[in-house]
Design a protein around this motif. Structure first.
Motif, PDB file in Angstrom:
ATOM      1  N   PHE A 150      -1.234  -4.534  11.137  1.00 25.09           N
ATOM      2  CA  PHE A 150      -1.623  -5.262   9.935  1.00 25.09           C
ATOM      3  C   PHE A 150      -2.218  -6.629  10.286  1.00 25.09           C
ATOM      4  CE2 PHE A 150      -0.897  -7.653   6.027  1.00 25.09           C
ATOM      5  CZ  PHE A 150      -1.303  -6.746   5.067  1.00 25.09           C
ATOM      6  N   PRO A 162      -4.996  -9.766   1.283  1.00 22.66           N
ATOM      7  CA  PRO A 162      -3.943  -9.036   1.995  1.00 22.66           C
ATOM      8  C   PRO A 162      -3.354  -7.883   1.200  1.00 22.66           C
ATOM      9  CG  PRO A 162      -3.458 -11.397   1.883  1.00 22.66           C
ATOM     10  CD  PRO A 162      -4.762 -11.203   1.222  1.00 22.66           C
ATOM     11  N   GLU A 163      -3.278  -8.071  -0.097  1.00 23.46           N
ATOM     12  CA  GLU A 163      -2.713  -6.992  -0.904  1.00 23.46           C
ATOM     13  C   GLU A 163      -3.601  -5.758  -0.869  1.00 23.46           C
ATOM     14  OE1 GLU A 163      -1.092  -8.092  -4.778  1.00 23.46           O
ATOM     15  OE2 GLU A 163      -2.156  -6.338  -5.552  1.00 23.46           O
ATOM     16  N   PHE A 166      -3.230  -4.163   2.469  1.00 20.97           N
ATOM     17  CA  PHE A 166      -1.997  -3.376   2.564  1.00 20.97           C
ATOM     18  C   PHE A 166      -2.191  -1.972   2.000  1.00 20.97           C
ATOM     19  CE2 PHE A 166       1.793  -1.808   0.332  1.00 20.97           C
ATOM     20  CZ  PHE A 166       2.621  -1.610   1.423  1.00 20.97           C
ATOM     21  N   TRP A 167      -2.774  -1.907   0.813  1.00 22.26           N
ATOM     22  CA  TRP A 167      -2.928  -0.591   0.202  1.00 22.26           C
ATOM     23  C   TRP A 167      -3.934   0.256   0.952  1.00 22.26           C
ATOM     24  CZ3 TRP A 167       0.593   1.629  -2.346  1.00 22.26           C
ATOM     25  CH2 TRP A 167       1.488   0.876  -3.113  1.00 22.26           C
ATOM     26  N   ARG A 168      -4.975  -0.373   1.477  1.00 25.45           N
ATOM     27  CA  ARG A 168      -5.943   0.418   2.248  1.00 25.45           C
ATOM     28  C   ARG A 168      -5.324   0.973   3.522  1.00 25.45           C
ATOM     29  NH1 ARG A 168     -11.932  -2.471   1.486  1.00 25.45           N
ATOM     30  NH2 ARG A 168     -11.894  -2.363  -0.801  1.00 25.45           N
ATOM     31  N   GLN A 170      -2.234   1.792   3.659  1.00 27.08           N
ATOM     32  CA  GLN A 170      -1.438   2.913   3.159  1.00 27.08           C
ATOM     33  C   GLN A 170      -2.301   4.143   2.898  1.00 27.08           C
ATOM     34  OE1 GLN A 170       1.777   3.132   3.140  1.00 27.08           O
ATOM     35  NE2 GLN A 170       2.042   1.021   3.821  1.00 27.08           N
ATOM     36  N   PHE A 171      -3.466   3.935   2.313  1.00 22.14           N
ATOM     37  CA  PHE A 171      -4.384   5.062   2.119  1.00 22.14           C
ATOM     38  C   PHE A 171      -4.672   5.732   3.468  1.00 22.14           C
ATOM     39  CE2 PHE A 171      -6.418   2.423  -1.539  1.00 22.14           C
ATOM     40  CZ  PHE A 171      -5.331   2.706  -2.342  1.00 22.14           C
ATOM     41  N   MET A 223     -12.001   1.121   4.735  1.00 21.56           N
ATOM     42  CA  MET A 223     -11.428  -0.200   5.010  1.00 21.56           C
ATOM     43  C   MET A 223     -12.457  -1.308   4.848  1.00 21.56           C
ATOM     44  SD  MET A 223      -8.291  -0.889   5.809  1.00 21.56           S
ATOM     45  CE  MET A 223      -7.546   0.386   6.810  1.00 21.56           C
TER      46      MET A 223
ATOM     47  N   ALA B 175      -4.512  10.527   1.037  1.00 21.77           N
ATOM     48  CA  ALA B 175      -4.397   9.139   0.593  1.00 21.77           C
ATOM     49  C   ALA B 175      -3.835   9.083  -0.821  1.00 21.77           C
ATOM     50  CB  ALA B 175      -5.762   8.451   0.654  1.00 21.77           C
ATOM     51  N   HIS B 178      -0.029  10.200  -0.889  1.00 21.21           N
ATOM     52  CA  HIS B 178       0.818   9.167  -0.317  1.00 21.21           C
ATOM     53  C   HIS B 178       0.923   7.970  -1.250  1.00 21.21           C
ATOM     54  CE1 HIS B 178       1.630   5.986   2.907  1.00 21.21           C
ATOM     55  NE2 HIS B 178       2.714   6.701   2.815  1.00 21.21           N
ATOM     56  N   THR B 179      -0.190   7.642  -1.890  1.00 26.26           N
ATOM     57  CA  THR B 179      -0.206   6.507  -2.801  1.00 26.26           C
ATOM     58  C   THR B 179       0.706   6.736  -3.992  1.00 26.26           C
ATOM     59  OG1 THR B 179      -2.496   6.115  -2.183  1.00 26.26           O
ATOM     60  CG2 THR B 179      -1.698   5.063  -4.202  1.00 26.26           C
ATOM     61  N   MET B 182       4.234   6.542  -2.938  1.00 22.39           N
ATOM     62  CA  MET B 182       4.700   5.176  -2.695  1.00 22.39           C
ATOM     63  C   MET B 182       4.915   4.435  -4.007  1.00 22.39           C
ATOM     64  SD  MET B 182       3.101   3.574   0.676  1.00 22.39           S
ATOM     65  CE  MET B 182       4.413   2.375   0.626  1.00 22.39           C
ATOM     66  N   PRO B 199       4.323  -6.217   4.993  1.00 20.53           N
ATOM     67  CA  PRO B 199       4.449  -7.414   5.825  1.00 20.53           C
ATOM     68  C   PRO B 199       4.493  -8.695   5.002  1.00 20.53           C
ATOM     69  CG  PRO B 199       2.572  -6.029   6.443  1.00 20.53           C
ATOM     70  CD  PRO B 199       3.023  -5.590   5.098  1.00 20.53           C
ATOM     71  N   ILE B 202       4.662  -9.491   0.961  1.00 21.08           N
ATOM     72  CA  ILE B 202       3.620  -9.288  -0.035  1.00 21.08           C
ATOM     73  C   ILE B 202       4.131  -8.349  -1.108  1.00 21.08           C
ATOM     74  CG2 ILE B 202       1.360  -8.248  -0.453  1.00 21.08           C
ATOM     75  CD1 ILE B 202       0.686  -9.044   2.463  1.00 21.08           C
ATOM     76  N   MET B 214      -8.667   0.796  -6.599  1.00 22.05           N
ATOM     77  CA  MET B 214      -8.636   0.581  -5.146  1.00 22.05           C
ATOM     78  C   MET B 214      -8.784   1.902  -4.393  1.00 22.05           C
ATOM     79  SD  MET B 214      -5.884  -2.405  -4.203  1.00 22.05           S
ATOM     80  CE  MET B 214      -4.516  -1.837  -5.185  1.00 22.05           C
ATOM     81  N   PHE B 218     -11.888   3.072  -1.969  1.00 23.26           N
ATOM     82  CA  PHE B 218     -11.613   3.442  -0.574  1.00 23.26           C
ATOM     83  C   PHE B 218     -12.185   4.811  -0.238  1.00 23.26           C
ATOM     84  CE2 PHE B 218      -8.980   5.300   2.756  1.00 23.26           C
ATOM     85  CZ  PHE B 218      -8.876   4.274   3.680  1.00 23.26           C
TER      86      PHE B 218
END
Lengths: 226, 226
Positions: A150, A162-163, A166-168, A170-171, A223, B175, B178-179, B182, B199, B202, B214, B218
DNA sequence: GTCTATAGATTGATAGAC
DNA sequence: GTCTATCAATCTATAGAC
């Protein structure tokens, strides 16, 4: 591994249990794998699991431990190499090389050691496994390396909040986990017709190199999306 | 739903079982949910499940059936609307609008009906669930709509080889699954510290609209990558 | 339709002989 | 260290009274 006195009777009992557990956990899932299935496949006595590991959960932990420590070592070295190169050359790290540093060892690990392929499937499963036991043990192992990933990605994509980052990530993990899992079950699946969602009988070549390349291309583009 | 003579004693027993099963399957997983847990939560007798549905697996099928039929209807209508608009205007369908036609109903379904949110989690789980029972029933339901999605995407991205397209769709589904998963476990997870991979503390806002946006950004970028 | 009671199978774990 | 035998708990499913 420990005592010097022992001319141990079955020096590989622990290993055989680990191998069988690794394969079955990866293939059937933790909750769907009984200790009897494991000891049956390993050709050892049922009681051997509790003698050597203490419990089924401790066995799962040992399965992760055996592979994840060296794998994370590789990932860490590669991520730090990416950061050092970027500092040395006074540029931010590239998104793709950063992602590759994390993902390539995971998918390439499959070819690295005998039986490691099974573990690779287990990792793919663990990323997405809804079960708490698997998830908790796995998260505990990858948390530090995830943090490093990260941080490096934040340098690579400094304009991304950053948020969103983070999700990207996760994707990306979801895509990676699902991919590994499909590769793992794909061979059986095509025979059993389980792959019916594969339209028009397309047979996909899923060698590690091309899969990794496709996945990296996909998630790097995602990303770097505006 | 059927007989006209009945002044049924508990007209909502079936519904209560369905609701409880939906919630528990989504939250704990199919294999980790016992019939006792379901009947306990639904406040009905244990034997009622087998009386009304026949078996645990048939109950799972009924849970999927109840939501997936109308959901797939929406997805089909939206996908066909995309195709018709593209034909009418003499242009290929857009990748993002095609993906949105499939994904938005899935994530928006959460707000559409009481209890549908739980089902949305179950779908997210089913996409990635390694268990064969869940997977088989789910795949059977989404196969036709998946085919339509795939065909529309082929028109949207005519230069992409079908094999690559197939895997990119799989990346996207991974993706998405998983999203959703989560999101489903995220609220608990943050309290329980299960989200330690998040991390630097956040806290992510995960309302459906911004998550969908989002995710679409992506995977559209990934899908359109060269 | 609802309930109690239970069959029948499987599970993780352990005690104790060897 | 390995083995047999078994416990205690849990599970799905069903039979039969009401």
């Amino acid at each position: 591994m420990s005592t010097q006195s022992a001319v141990a009777t079955q020096p590989d009992t622990k290993q055989r249990i680990l191998d069988a557990a690794e394969r079955l956990f990866a293939h059937e899932g933790y909750n769907n794998t009984s200790l009897r299935a494991i000891t049956g496949e390993a050709d050892v006595n049922l009681a051997a699991v509790n003698y050597h590991f203490g419990s089924k959960e401790a066995l799962l932990e040992a399965v992760f431990q055996r592979r994840l420590v060296p794998l994370n070592q590789v990932r860490r070295e590669r991520l730090e190499a990416v950061r050092e190169a970027s500092q040395r050359e006074g540029r931010p790290p590239g998104a793709r090389e950063t992602l590759a540093a994390f993902i390539e060892p995971t998918l390439a690990f499959r070819e690295s050691a005998a039986g490691a392929g099974e573990f690779s499937n287990l990792v793919g499963r663990a990323i997405i496994d809804p079960d708490d036991t698997v998830r908790k043990i796995f998260l505990h192992h990858i948390e530090p390396i995830f943090q490093l990933l990260f941080d490096t990605l934040r340098e690579a994509l400094p304009d991304l909040p950053p948020e969103k980052l983070f999700w990207r990530v996760q994707f990306s993990l979801g895509a990676m986990g699902h991919t590994i899992h499909m590769r793992a079950t794909g061979d059986d699946a095509q025979k059993n017709g389980k792959f019916k969602c594969l339209p028009h009988g397309i047979i996909s070549s899923c060698d590690a190199a091309s899969m990794t390349d496709m996945l990296l291309t996909f998630i790097t583009a995602g990303m770097e999306a505006p």
